[in-house]
Design a protein around this motif. Sequence first.
Motif, PDB file in Angstrom:
ATOM      1  N   TYR A 145       0.815  -1.218   0.000  1.00 29.53           N
ATOM      2  CA  TYR A 145       0.000   0.000   0.000  1.00 29.53           C
ATOM      3  C   TYR A 145       0.851   1.271   0.000  1.00 29.53           C
ATOM      4  N   LEU A 146       2.014   1.228   0.657  1.00 22.91           N
ATOM      5  CA  LEU A 146       2.830   2.435   0.781  1.00 22.91           C
ATOM      6  C   LEU A 146       3.117   3.062  -0.574  1.00 22.91           C
ATOM      7  N   ASN A 148       1.324   3.121  -3.068  1.00 28.35           N
ATOM      8  CA  ASN A 148       0.112   3.630  -3.710  1.00 28.35           C
ATOM      9  C   ASN A 148      -0.266   2.784  -4.926  1.00 28.35           C
ATOM     10  N   PRO A 155      -4.681   6.053  -0.823  1.00 27.22           N
ATOM     11  CA  PRO A 155      -4.864   6.657   0.507  1.00 27.22           C
ATOM     12  C   PRO A 155      -6.228   7.323   0.662  1.00 27.22           C
ATOM     13  N   LYS A 159      -8.962   6.449   3.523  1.00 30.65           N
ATOM     14  CA  LYS A 159      -9.453   7.525   4.389  1.00 30.65           C
ATOM     15  C   LYS A 159     -10.976   7.568   4.408  1.00 30.65           C
ATOM     16  N   LEU A 167      -1.638   3.920  11.069  1.00 29.97           N
ATOM     17  CA  LEU A 167      -0.822   3.409   9.972  1.00 29.97           C
ATOM     18  C   LEU A 167       0.597   3.131  10.464  1.00 29.97           C
ATOM     19  N   SER A 253       2.208  11.239  -0.596  1.00 30.90           N
ATOM     20  CA  SER A 253       0.846  11.000  -1.077  1.00 30.90           C
ATOM     21  C   SER A 253      -0.085  10.588   0.051  1.00 30.90           C
ATOM     22  N   TRP A 254       0.468   9.962   1.104  1.00 36.82           N
ATOM     23  CA  TRP A 254      -0.334   9.575   2.268  1.00 36.82           C
ATOM     24  C   TRP A 254      -0.596  10.771   3.174  1.00 36.82           C
ATOM     25  N   HIS A 257      -3.718  12.949   2.928  1.00 44.16           N
ATOM     26  CA  HIS A 257      -5.020  12.464   3.392  1.00 44.16           C
ATOM     27  C   HIS A 257      -5.054  12.110   4.880  1.00 44.16           C
TER      28      HIS A 257
END
Length: 363
Positions: A145-146, A148, A155, A159, A167, A253-254, A257
Amino acid sequence: NSTNIVTTTNRIIMTLKTFDLRTRLGLLLLILLATLAYLYFLPGNIFSFIGKTPTPQCTTTSAGQTICLPSFLIIGAEKCGTTALFNYIMRHPYVFPPSTTQSTFFFTCSDDNCPIQKYQEHFVVPGGLLQNDGNLISGDLAPQYLANRPDGQLPKEIKAHLPNVKLLVVLCDPVDRTLDLFQEHFKRATIHYNVTDTRPQLSLPTIVAQHEGDLLQCYERAEALNTPVENCHSNSGSFNLLSAGIYVDQLKSWFKHFPRNQFLFVDGSELDEDPNGVLGDVFSFLELAKFKVEKVNLRLPFPDVSKKDLILKRNEEITSKRSNKGWKGRTLPKSVRQFLCEFFEPQNTRLFELIGFRFTSSC
């Protein structure tokens, strides 16, 4: 020094004597409350021994099932010790495992097609377990997931459905990690790639050079199209050994959000060397009471007999995969190591500037 402390204390006492009794009691109460608040919010604070239990995100279905959506996600980084951390956390008496880990669910989730009900089905509390163990939480393991997904919306989707999820991010030296990533992503080929392959097109140095070229082409396209260069470091449909280790742009990018206080960063090397030292911070972050784990073979059954039958199937599924340290003992070719150290050094500096966190480095 001690003289200054005594002098300061005497001044405070003399100042308090100038106030009436009610004012003095009020000030002392404020000082006491401020001190307790400070101690409480310290990592691994002294109140954790009380045995506080978390507040899980649980609901009861019409069929009488208790469903607890994950309170935490381990989102990466791949091959840094995420499976080990997940298994250690699952040993805590107030944590129960999903029926299976759902490491790809949010990769296929979109605004108009995100069957969260299907996801919930994997976090059903088995009958009687909630009564025996009190409040429980669950979590999920999704180390990819990290990085993306191509549209950059992963993310955002998480959210929308898990706004308060915590996380966990395990980070490790991207130089040494290259061997494991190389083995993991190219072992699926018909011809088995390996670091000492005599065929030039299959060697690790050649693959690294190819991926460097791919990354430079992506930079050029981004500049021509006026799109963020950071997009080149996320999942783009084809795996890249170099972009996978540029953690700083993946985290940005995380952070768009999720607030910074919903993240905890873990050094993968420290987890391997001192699990309980790391887990003290992890359990505090997850609002779980302190719990000591044994550094044992994670294939063995969990010590909590009441969970044994429920967890063995899931544990066997995860630990039957190749160990994250399958290439331990192998060494990178000298030329490749030098290139990787030089390539990742500025990226690791940018990471520290962003999150104030350094992992153990071999360079």
